[in-house]
Design a protein around this motif. Structure first.
Motif, PDB file in Angstrom:
ATOM      1  N   VAL A  71       0.826  -1.213   0.000  1.00  0.00           N
ATOM      2  CA  VAL A  71       0.000   0.000   0.000  1.00  0.00           C
ATOM      3  C   VAL A  71       0.861   1.265   0.000  1.00  0.00           C
ATOM      4  O   VAL A  71       0.620   2.187  -0.772  1.00  0.00           O
ATOM      5  N   ALA A  96     -15.327   6.238   4.683  1.00  0.00           N
ATOM      6  CA  ALA A  96     -15.979   4.921   4.614  1.00  0.00           C
ATOM      7  C   ALA A  96     -16.328   4.423   6.015  1.00  0.00           C
ATOM      8  O   ALA A  96     -15.617   4.722   6.965  1.00  0.00           O
ATOM      9  N   GLU A 140       0.034  16.115  -6.366  1.00  0.00           N
ATOM     10  CA  GLU A 140      -0.196  14.831  -7.031  1.00  0.00           C
ATOM     11  C   GLU A 140      -0.754  13.795  -6.053  1.00  0.00           C
ATOM     12  O   GLU A 140      -1.670  13.051  -6.392  1.00  0.00           O
ATOM     13  N   TRP A 141      -0.216  13.779  -4.845  1.00  0.00           N
ATOM     14  CA  TRP A 141      -0.737  12.854  -3.837  1.00  0.00           C
ATOM     15  C   TRP A 141      -2.175  13.198  -3.478  1.00  0.00           C
ATOM     16  O   TRP A 141      -3.017  12.328  -3.277  1.00  0.00           O
ATOM     17  N   ARG A 142      -2.459  14.470  -3.436  1.00  0.00           N
ATOM     18  CA  ARG A 142      -3.825  14.910  -3.137  1.00  0.00           C
ATOM     19  C   ARG A 142      -4.788  14.420  -4.218  1.00  0.00           C
ATOM     20  O   ARG A 142      -5.853  13.890  -3.926  1.00  0.00           O
ATOM     21  N   LEU A 143      -4.378  14.554  -5.472  1.00  0.00           N
ATOM     22  CA  LEU A 143      -5.217  14.093  -6.583  1.00  0.00           C
ATOM     23  C   LEU A 143      -5.392  12.576  -6.537  1.00  0.00           C
ATOM     24  O   LEU A 143      -6.460  12.047  -6.844  1.00  0.00           O
ATOM     25  N   PHE A 144      -4.325  11.906  -6.164  1.00  0.00           N
ATOM     26  CA  PHE A 144      -4.376  10.443  -6.063  1.00  0.00           C
ATOM     27  C   PHE A 144      -5.416  10.023  -5.023  1.00  0.00           C
ATOM     28  O   PHE A 144      -6.232   9.131  -5.271  1.00  0.00           O
ATOM     29  N   PHE A 145      -5.398  10.683  -3.877  1.00  0.00           N
ATOM     30  CA  PHE A 145      -6.376  10.388  -2.825  1.00  0.00           C
ATOM     31  C   PHE A 145      -7.787  10.632  -3.346  1.00  0.00           C
ATOM     32  O   PHE A 145      -8.698   9.838  -3.147  1.00  0.00           O
ATOM     33  N   ALA A 174      -8.830  10.598  -6.364  1.00  0.00           N
ATOM     34  CA  ALA A 174      -9.187   9.579  -7.352  1.00  0.00           C
ATOM     35  C   ALA A 174      -9.644   8.297  -6.658  1.00  0.00           C
ATOM     36  O   ALA A 174     -10.675   7.725  -7.014  1.00  0.00           O
ATOM     37  N   LEU A 175      -8.909   7.851  -5.659  1.00  0.00           N
ATOM     38  CA  LEU A 175      -9.293   6.621  -4.958  1.00  0.00           C
ATOM     39  C   LEU A 175     -10.620   6.799  -4.230  1.00  0.00           C
ATOM     40  O   LEU A 175     -11.421   5.871  -4.149  1.00  0.00           O
ATOM     41  N   VAL A 229     -12.798   6.170   0.350  1.00  0.00           N
ATOM     42  CA  VAL A 229     -11.785   5.797   1.339  1.00  0.00           C
ATOM     43  C   VAL A 229     -11.840   6.719   2.544  1.00  0.00           C
ATOM     44  O   VAL A 229     -11.755   6.290   3.693  1.00  0.00           O
ATOM     45  N   ARG A 286     -13.056   8.473  -5.293  1.00  0.00           N
ATOM     46  CA  ARG A 286     -14.116   8.342  -6.286  1.00  0.00           C
ATOM     47  C   ARG A 286     -14.422   6.887  -6.586  1.00  0.00           C
ATOM     48  O   ARG A 286     -15.509   6.549  -7.033  1.00  0.00           O
ATOM     49  N   LEU A 287     -13.452   6.034  -6.328  1.00  0.00           N
ATOM     50  CA  LEU A 287     -13.673   4.602  -6.548  1.00  0.00           C
ATOM     51  C   LEU A 287     -14.211   3.913  -5.308  1.00  0.00           C
ATOM     52  O   LEU A 287     -14.963   2.953  -5.405  1.00  0.00           O
ATOM     53  N   ALA A 288     -13.827   4.410  -4.134  1.00  0.00           N
ATOM     54  CA  ALA A 288     -14.053   3.580  -2.950  1.00  0.00           C
ATOM     55  C   ALA A 288     -14.478   4.310  -1.692  1.00  0.00           C
ATOM     56  O   ALA A 288     -14.648   3.682  -0.658  1.00  0.00           O
TER      57      ALA A 288
END
Lengths: 112, 112
Positions: free
Chosen positions: A8, A112, A95-100, A102-103, A109, A105-107
């Motif tokens: 992870v 949750a 970039e890390w902020r965008l990555f979070f 993005a995830l 996170v 939007r999928l889950a």
DNA sequence: CCATGATATATAAAATGCCTATATATAGGA
DNA sequence: TCCTATATATAGGCATTTTATATATCATGG
């Protein structure tokens, strides 16, 4: 609290190092300990992982190292962010902020 | 919006796949497209990366695959989460959540 | 006084995760 | 007819991190 598995956290070591160095210059061993303490044991990077990474950052001129001596007379390398290194931090954070995001939007996170 | 670099997103492919499969069963190609669309192009995984990953998940019995035929007569594999796979999702989400929290303690990623 | 753990740096070998390149095949639009 | 989208598959390779190993000093406890 168990540490985050390497599966992870993979990819975050460089960002973690630059982040703690942004607060203050540190020597290698202290970088590892600080990451661990500041995340309350969640992020634990092996020291053997960090040294090659530090050399890589040094080669890129994002950090600058110099030898010094601890009060106990032990030699150690003192690392500090260069101006170039500081400039990298903001886009990396973004970039890390965008990555979070993005995830999320999928889950979902975050909440949750 | 440029895609997140693999250096950063590394480790998230498995989680992304399980997450989109949690909403509904999909075939392989659709999994990749859905991840991309749902994250508005932020998370893009190569199809050649996803297929071996799907086989690994199948081997672990987290997903179950079956061949079917598209309306156009194309053969394709239909993937769905198993009960075991569903059980994995909650702890995985929790781990990602903790990981985000840890990085925030180092760098204020979320609200920087 | 000797063992153990913390401090401190370093390298080699291996595992892991994803990418690039390549291959095959069908359908639809320009 | 050529290109793009759909659809699956494998081989080779690079980057990142782990495990294992090595060296050395200092502090603490038995």
């Amino acid at each position: 609290m168990e540490p985050i598995r390497s599966q992870v956290k993979r990819g975050s070591a460089e960002f973690a190092i630059l982040s703690v160095l942004a607060d203050q210059p540190l020597h290698g061993y202290e970088i590892a300990k600080r990451i661990e303490r500041q995340t309350q044991g969640l992020l634990v990077f092996n020291l053997a992982s960090l040294y090659p990474l530090l050399y890589r950052l040094e080669k890129r001129r994002w950090v600058k190292a110099s030898w010094d001596t601890s009060p106990q007379g032990r030699r150690r390398r003192h690392y500090r962010l260069t101006a170039a290194g500081k400039k990298q931090l903001a886009p990396l954070r973004a970039e890390w902020r965008l990555f979070f995001r993005a995830l999320n939007r999928l889950a979902e996170v975050a909440r949750a």
